[in-house]
Scaffold this active site. Sequence first.
Site, PDB file in Angstrom:
ATOM      1  N   PHE A 112       0.813  -1.221   0.000  1.00 51.10           N
ATOM      2  CA  PHE A 112       0.000   0.000   0.000  1.00 51.10           C
ATOM      3  C   PHE A 112       0.842   1.264   0.000  1.00 51.10           C
ATOM      4  O   PHE A 112       0.364   2.341  -0.384  1.00 51.10           O
ATOM      5  CB  PHE A 112      -0.966  -0.009   1.188  1.00 51.10           C
ATOM      6  N   LYS A 113       2.100   1.174   0.429  1.00 54.20           N
ATOM      7  CA  LYS A 113       2.951   2.360   0.482  1.00 54.20           C
ATOM      8  C   LYS A 113       3.141   2.989  -0.909  1.00 54.20           C
ATOM      9  O   LYS A 113       3.433   4.175  -1.021  1.00 54.20           O
ATOM     10  CB  LYS A 113       4.313   2.017   1.080  1.00 54.20           C
TER      11      LYS A 113
END
Length: 471
Positions: A112-113
């Site tokens: 998700f980063k």
Amino acid sequence: MNYLSTRGHADRKRFCEILLEGLAPDGGLYLPETYPQVDTATLAAWRTLPYNELAFEILSLYIDDIPAADLKAICAKTYTAEVFGTDEIVPLRELEDGVYLEALSNGPTLAFKDMAMQLLGNLFEYELARRGAELNILGATSGDTGSAAEYAMRGKKGVRVFMTSPDGRMSPFQQAQMFSLQDANIHNIAITGVFDDCQDIVKAVSNDLGFKRKYRIGTVNSINWARLLAQVVYYFAGYFQATASNDKPVSFTVPSGNFGNVCAGHVARMMGLPIQTLVVATNENDVLDEFFRTGVYRVRAAVDTHETSSPSMDISKASNFERFVFDLVGRDSARLRQLFVDDLGLTGSFDLSADPAFKQAAERFGFRSGRSTHADRLAMIRDTEKRFATLIDPHTADGLKAAREQLTPGVPMVVLETALPIKFAATVVEALGEEPARPKKFEGIEALPKRVVQLPADAEAVKAYIAQHCD
């Protein structure tokens, strides 16, 4: 839009100043002076927008020192199907009645980063080119921030990355993603210690204002407001996919270590997005769960930080938590300093259990929490694969476990996915007896040559390394 420090520094700064700065001069974190408010008419207008246009609309409420046309172009360049795999960018899947998974892990490093880091890389390149300047990024990672930052910044003009990570504490796949990069502007530093040691080093270097200015030090950790701001967008996108109209509340569950991801949900809620509950999901390193249950925030020493099967959450000092507590205590910077500088600095904890503000965490701000163990993760991975033919990573399993404990009938619960399962293959194999699918571009990555230096958990050693590669 002006930004202030949580610790009360007198300066007010614009977005592009804090984009390159990281921590405020007094060690505080930047927040907008006020949260822009979004009404139902605006929500209705945004509901059908493509993700890149939604990102532009939200970001433009906070960024008024980049021309609108340029900001729109940056968003369009960042959020593409080519980079994130689908036109929706963050597609939502219903697992069972009222429980959804929001896919955030389709970017270049499968976590998700990437959702924020890809934007940050383009913002850095734009602003540095506009200033004719360079930036040396110092970061700390427990696994996913590092690779997302390095993939976003590799080849970017005017940018070097110095990424610290806890030696031996990441999964083999996570290590390989970072250490196999051979780009000259990427520097990997394995620190003898845990993630909190890495994070302490980043803060110590950032608080050395002379060094910070001389070597133009910036950050990509979620202490950088731009990172957190980018994450606000997918709460709106998830909400629109989970509902048919804007009169229905939705809850989110967020696997949490450093509190940045769920803090973005707090910001979205403060803007007016109809979020009923924000569930903070932790693993055995349950500092945040303890706070939301008891009102006591008690950081752990390195020796007491558990090494778990959801390693990206093996964090005992949640940097972004300061932003939420600032709002919780009525934006009283003197009170905030007492908690985070005096109490936390001297005793390693603070206690709000008897403070009327603590009740507001749940009653006004909608926070709940939950905790998982290794056994819980294995059970959740097995259950989700068996019942829904869906493979999840251990952190997302922590999220699903906490989500099921906080369901409200009639209110959709959206669980934010953390990463693709291949990043934590050993735990998936333990749960299911088979290796998760691996994208072709990452085949054999663990066997590639590695470019990494080992250093002690000492800010001076890291500063010397940075100086050596910048002078």
